[in-house]
Scaffold this motif. Structure first.
Motif, PDB file in Angstrom:
ATOM      1  N   GLN A  17      -8.330 -50.447 -34.123  1.00  0.00           N
ATOM      2  CA  GLN A  17      -8.809 -51.736 -33.611  1.00  0.00           C
ATOM      3  C   GLN A  17     -10.122 -51.641 -32.831  1.00  0.00           C
ATOM      4  OE1 GLN A  17      -7.046 -54.401 -34.625  1.00  0.00           O
ATOM      5  NE2 GLN A  17      -5.783 -52.859 -35.656  1.00  0.00           N
ATOM      6  N   ILE A  18     -10.740 -50.463 -32.804  1.00  0.00           N
ATOM      7  CA  ILE A  18     -12.001 -50.328 -32.063  1.00  0.00           C
ATOM      8  C   ILE A  18     -13.014 -51.348 -32.570  1.00  0.00           C
ATOM      9  CG2 ILE A  18     -14.015 -48.840 -31.698  1.00  0.00           C
ATOM     10  CD1 ILE A  18     -12.167 -46.480 -31.483  1.00  0.00           C
ATOM     11  N   GLY A  19     -13.552 -52.122 -31.649  1.00  0.00           N
ATOM     12  CA  GLY A  19     -14.510 -53.158 -32.009  1.00  0.00           C
ATOM     13  C   GLY A  19     -13.864 -54.486 -32.337  1.00  0.00           C
ATOM     14  N   ALA A  20     -12.521 -54.482 -32.408  1.00  0.00           N
ATOM     15  CA  ALA A  20     -11.802 -55.721 -32.712  1.00  0.00           C
ATOM     16  C   ALA A  20     -10.935 -56.112 -31.511  1.00  0.00           C
ATOM     17  CB  ALA A  20     -10.929 -55.535 -33.949  1.00  0.00           C
ATOM     18  N   SER A  21     -10.418 -57.313 -31.550  1.00  0.00           N
ATOM     19  CA  SER A  21      -9.557 -57.796 -30.474  1.00  0.00           C
ATOM     20  C   SER A  21      -8.164 -57.193 -30.617  1.00  0.00           C
ATOM     21  CB  SER A  21      -9.472 -59.325 -30.518  1.00  0.00           C
ATOM     22  OG  SER A  21      -8.623 -59.807 -29.510  1.00  0.00           O
ATOM     23  N   LEU A  22      -7.620 -56.687 -29.519  1.00  0.00           N
ATOM     24  CA  LEU A  22      -6.290 -56.077 -29.561  1.00  0.00           C
ATOM     25  C   LEU A  22      -5.201 -57.141 -29.478  1.00  0.00           C
ATOM     26  CD1 LEU A  22      -6.802 -53.081 -27.097  1.00  0.00           C
ATOM     27  CD2 LEU A  22      -6.708 -52.976 -29.598  1.00  0.00           C
ATOM     28  N   ASP A  23      -4.134 -56.908 -30.208  1.00  0.00           N
ATOM     29  CA  ASP A  23      -2.953 -57.767 -30.130  1.00  0.00           C
ATOM     30  C   ASP A  23      -2.121 -57.297 -28.931  1.00  0.00           C
ATOM     31  OD1 ASP A  23      -0.387 -58.866 -30.378  1.00  0.00           O
ATOM     32  OD2 ASP A  23      -0.480 -58.903 -32.551  1.00  0.00           O
ATOM     33  N   ALA A  24      -2.107 -58.099 -27.862  1.00  0.00           N
ATOM     34  CA  ALA A  24      -1.442 -57.683 -26.631  1.00  0.00           C
ATOM     35  C   ALA A  24       0.046 -57.395 -26.856  1.00  0.00           C
ATOM     36  CB  ALA A  24      -1.607 -58.760 -25.559  1.00  0.00           C
ATOM     37  N   GLU A  55      -1.447 -58.452 -20.663  1.00  0.00           N
ATOM     38  CA  GLU A  55      -2.572 -59.328 -20.984  1.00  0.00           C
ATOM     39  C   GLU A  55      -3.860 -58.504 -21.013  1.00  0.00           C
ATOM     40  OE1 GLU A  55      -2.765 -62.228 -17.869  1.00  0.00           O
ATOM     41  OE2 GLU A  55      -0.614 -62.617 -17.904  1.00  0.00           O
ATOM     42  N   GLN A  56      -4.818 -59.006 -21.732  1.00  0.00           N
ATOM     43  CA  GLN A  56      -6.174 -58.449 -21.760  1.00  0.00           C
ATOM     44  C   GLN A  56      -6.213 -56.921 -21.949  1.00  0.00           C
ATOM     45  OE1 GLN A  56      -7.370 -59.969 -17.910  1.00  0.00           O
ATOM     46  NE2 GLN A  56      -8.355 -61.735 -18.838  1.00  0.00           N
ATOM     47  N   PRO A  57      -5.572 -56.416 -22.991  1.00  0.00           N
ATOM     48  CA  PRO A  57      -5.664 -54.968 -23.237  1.00  0.00           C
ATOM     49  C   PRO A  57      -7.075 -54.579 -23.651  1.00  0.00           C
ATOM     50  CG  PRO A  57      -4.582 -56.050 -25.080  1.00  0.00           C
ATOM     51  CD  PRO A  57      -4.758 -57.103 -24.013  1.00  0.00           C
ATOM     52  N   LEU A  58      -7.532 -53.453 -23.161  1.00  0.00           N
ATOM     53  CA  LEU A  58      -8.884 -52.977 -23.464  1.00  0.00           C
ATOM     54  C   LEU A  58      -8.822 -51.481 -23.743  1.00  0.00           C
ATOM     55  CD1 LEU A  58     -11.958 -53.525 -23.549  1.00  0.00           C
ATOM     56  CD2 LEU A  58     -12.018 -52.993 -21.095  1.00  0.00           C
ATOM     57  N   TRP A  59      -9.308 -51.067 -24.899  1.00  0.00           N
ATOM     58  CA  TRP A  59      -9.251 -49.673 -25.325  1.00  0.00           C
ATOM     59  C   TRP A  59     -10.632 -49.051 -25.221  1.00  0.00           C
ATOM     60  CZ3 TRP A  59      -6.892 -45.430 -25.557  1.00  0.00           C
ATOM     61  CH2 TRP A  59      -7.108 -44.437 -26.524  1.00  0.00           C
ATOM     62  N   ASN A  60     -10.754 -48.085 -24.333  1.00  0.00           N
ATOM     63  CA  ASN A  60     -11.991 -47.319 -24.173  1.00  0.00           C
ATOM     64  C   ASN A  60     -11.578 -45.853 -24.157  1.00  0.00           C
ATOM     65  OD1 ASN A  60     -14.603 -46.521 -23.673  1.00  0.00           O
ATOM     66  ND2 ASN A  60     -14.538 -46.988 -21.483  1.00  0.00           N
ATOM     67  N   PRO A  61     -11.444 -45.230 -25.354  1.00  0.00           N
ATOM     68  CA  PRO A  61     -10.851 -43.891 -25.474  1.00  0.00           C
ATOM     69  C   PRO A  61     -11.340 -42.906 -24.410  1.00  0.00           C
ATOM     70  CG  PRO A  61     -11.553 -44.730 -27.610  1.00  0.00           C
ATOM     71  CD  PRO A  61     -12.071 -45.687 -26.585  1.00  0.00           C
ATOM     72  N   PRO A  62     -10.400 -42.180 -23.779  1.00  0.00           N
ATOM     73  CA  PRO A  62      -8.957 -42.173 -24.047  1.00  0.00           C
ATOM     74  C   PRO A  62      -8.161 -43.109 -23.130  1.00  0.00           C
ATOM     75  CG  PRO A  62      -9.475 -40.398 -22.555  1.00  0.00           C
ATOM     76  CD  PRO A  62     -10.779 -41.131 -22.809  1.00  0.00           C
ATOM     77  N   THR A  63      -8.846 -44.122 -22.577  1.00  0.00           N
ATOM     78  CA  THR A  63      -8.204 -44.967 -21.577  1.00  0.00           C
ATOM     79  C   THR A  63      -7.864 -46.357 -22.116  1.00  0.00           C
ATOM     80  OG1 THR A  63      -9.419 -43.836 -19.821  1.00  0.00           O
ATOM     81  CG2 THR A  63      -8.434 -45.949 -19.270  1.00  0.00           C
TER      82      THR A  63
END
Length: 199
Positions: A17-24, A55-63
């Motif tokens: 999903q990098i670059g896309a909106s995550l499904d919370a 809510e508002q999940p945000l993926w910034n590897p590895p966090t």
């Protein structure tokens, strides 16, 4: 059961999903599978079964970061909830809270002018006036119909308002010899003693 597979499933989904909106909801479901293996995951009594509310999940590897609203205060009648912001390090297997804020869930009740109410009650008590908000007992004491004076709203607000009213009323009545005992009941012990001596 190895939590390693759960971490891999979560990581794989996040990477897709990098670059896309995550499904919370999806993130919450996957994270719940490995939550118990995270160091720090039990802070604020957090448990895996609550993660569906993230809510508002945000993926910034590895966090992975997300927010979650906790409802502990609302059980006690508060109109606000606490929202925690968590940071999950998937490489280190750690979970920690990085921010905390309050959220207003519904409008707060307007502030009540208890001073004006206390003054009107004191006027009735001191002046021995009939008042529908007061019950006069056989011993001369008076009892406030506190439920009618300050109706029940939410628990914390109602309790605080009633306490403020009693404190204000006691302050006004004290110079006139009236005391509160028990709660919401006022009497004049000195007057009762004088009546006893004159009989």
């Amino acid at each position: 059961m190895a939590y390693g597979q759960e971490f891999k499933r979560l990581g794989a989904y996040l990477d897709e999903q990098i670059g896309a909106s995550l499904d919370a909801r999806r993130v919450g479901d996957l994270l719940a599978g490995c939550w118990d293996a995270l160091s720090g995951g039990t802070d604020t009594n957090m448990h895996a079964e609550k993660l569906w509310r993230i809510e508002q999940p945000l993926w910034n590897p590895p966090t992975l970061e997300f927010s979650i609203e906790r409802h502990g205060q609302t059980v006690n009648g508060s109109s606000r909830a606490t929202v925690y912001r968590w940071s999950i390090d998937l490489e280190k297997g750690t979970a920690r809270i990085i921010d905390e804020k309050r959220r207003q869930l519904y409008p707060m009740d307007k502030r009540l002018d208890v001073k004006a109410i206390a003054e009107s009650l004191a006027d009735a008590i001191i002046g021995d006036k009939e008042d529908a908000r007061i019950v006069v007992n056989n011993d001369g004491s008076v009892r406030l119909k506190i439920g009618e004076i300050i109706p029940e709203t939410n628990q914390q607000t109602t309790s605080a308002r009633r306490t403020r009213l009693r404190n204000q009323l006691s302050k006004i009545l004290a110079p006139h010899g009236w005391k509160e005992l028990p709660a919401n009941v006022y009497h004049q012990p000195d007057a009762a003693a004088d009546d006893g001596r004159t009989k």
